[in-house]
Design a protein around this motif. Sequence first.
Motif, PDB file in Angstrom:
ATOM      1  N   GLU A 271       0.819  -1.219   0.000  1.00 39.77           N
ATOM      2  CA  GLU A 271       0.000   0.000   0.000  1.00 39.77           C
ATOM      3  C   GLU A 271       0.851   1.268   0.000  1.00 39.77           C
ATOM      4  O   GLU A 271       0.658   2.135  -0.865  1.00 39.77           O
ATOM      5  N   GLU A 332     -10.905   4.982  -4.438  1.00 39.80           N
ATOM      6  CA  GLU A 332     -10.747   4.602  -3.033  1.00 39.80           C
ATOM      7  C   GLU A 332      -9.413   3.905  -2.771  1.00 39.80           C
ATOM      8  O   GLU A 332      -8.753   4.138  -1.763  1.00 39.80           O
ATOM      9  N   ARG A 333      -8.988   3.042  -3.699  1.00 39.24           N
ATOM     10  CA  ARG A 333      -7.738   2.313  -3.505  1.00 39.24           C
ATOM     11  C   ARG A 333      -6.536   3.250  -3.496  1.00 39.24           C
ATOM     12  O   ARG A 333      -5.650   3.151  -2.641  1.00 39.24           O
ATOM     13  N   ASP A 334      -6.509   4.201  -4.435  1.00 36.98           N
ATOM     14  CA  ASP A 334      -5.370   5.112  -4.519  1.00 36.98           C
ATOM     15  C   ASP A 334      -5.345   6.090  -3.346  1.00 36.98           C
ATOM     16  O   ASP A 334      -4.284   6.433  -2.831  1.00 36.98           O
ATOM     17  N   GLU A 443     -14.935   5.887   2.044  1.00 38.01           N
ATOM     18  CA  GLU A 443     -15.338   4.541   2.459  1.00 38.01           C
ATOM     19  C   GLU A 443     -16.850   4.460   2.689  1.00 38.01           C
ATOM     20  O   GLU A 443     -17.469   3.418   2.439  1.00 38.01           O
TER      21      GLU A 443
END
Length: 482
Positions: A271, A332-334, A443
């Motif tokens: 991450e 959301e992931r980035d 989220e």
Amino acid sequence: MDTVSATAVVPSVVTATGHPLQCAGAWAVAVLARRSRPEEVTAADLDRVVAVVVEDAVRAAIAEKGTAAYDWWKVLFALYPNSKATHSKRPRDAAVLREALTALFAPDAVGSSAGGWPCTFCGARAGAVWTKSTLPMFDTNMALNTLPPNVPGWPVCRGCRVAAWALPYGAWVTAGSVTVLICEAPGVEREFVARNVREARRIMQLGFGARRSGARPELSAVRAVRALRSAVPAAATLWTFKNDNQDPWLRVVRTRQSLARFLAVVDGNAEPRRGWRLLELSLTKRGRDGRVETSGPDEAARLLFESDDGRGRSLLRHLHHLLHPREDSWNERDRAALTRLAFTYAEEILGMNPHLEPVATLVADWIEHGSGEPRGRLAEYRRVALNDYHLGHLLNRAQFRLMLDGRPVAAGPEDWRPFIERRPRAWEHRMLLAARVIQLLQERDVKVSDAAGSADEETERLVEQPILEPADGDFGDEMGEM
């Protein structure tokens, strides 16, 4: 009667000292001589290094303007503007120049009858005195003489004289400035110098035009720290200066001791590693022709250094601005990757362990459930996010709003304290708080923008590449050649 045999201790001909310029030059001598450390350099090695330094200086001094060889003369001029190799009235005859420069590095006389003084740098006996014309950063033409009366110069032993002129090989050089590195871990100093020795050869052969766009010394230094892979804390300091006769200056930047640990954590965890690559990509700037004009890895490495005068750029501040919603908002992931990078930096570099969740939840609840549109409340929070007084006022209103609506309040005044008091690291606490608030909103799928962040295939391909690696990579072999 027993005979006790003793092995005579032969003093080193070159010693790395605490002086940044001498130390960089001593390491350059070692790399050019293919030795592991300056103390391993022999007198014969020193002779060979002198021959290389002199020949390169002569070639640069007689080169035509506009040629690759002339670019190395610019480097020498930035260091020794009044020397025999750089003076405007220097001879253009190679043999005459070679003889004059070789004399600068003549061995000191030996024996009990030989005179001398302690070397200015290492304390060894010195048989020669040097002045600003041959020593970098020792006065300028604006100071005619800072020496006491009847003192002809600074005593410098042969090893340190050679180191002074090997300096540009071990430094990061431009046409008008020089950068050297000092580190508590000697392996980092050697790695940095070895990279620069290779780069010096390229400059002599191809000129500065061969250097990739956007290249900076900070990346070379960070990669040297990373290559060491040591758990031992070691701070690195870069000294950048201009020494010519126009406007000399000096700038000092440094990393924290925990840099190697931070890089290891980023490298070893998916991450924050993704977050670092996203940071590099965001800092990369290309021209209309698609060519890189500003290198993302170089600019990201620059953010790891702090300036002594406090004017340097902050990695956390940059991530804070990067994470704020915009028309091309992160997916959301980035966003999670960039947020994790910010927290990793705060934990590993700044030694912070912030307790953000109660206050972040309070702000996110207020943005999601308060009166009006969430987008407006997020904009209101953004305006006050980094101001202690106004943030405290917003937290107070948010608490009352949620209580009046019958909703649970996640945080109280004690939780607010790290964010609204004027104390060390309060600024960083507020930036991390903002990152967590925005992450919580994403989220929860709270809509604050019509745009939805996405990642295309090309971005995904670039994100998966190694960190701290310029697109065109390095050139040259492991060690410098004489």
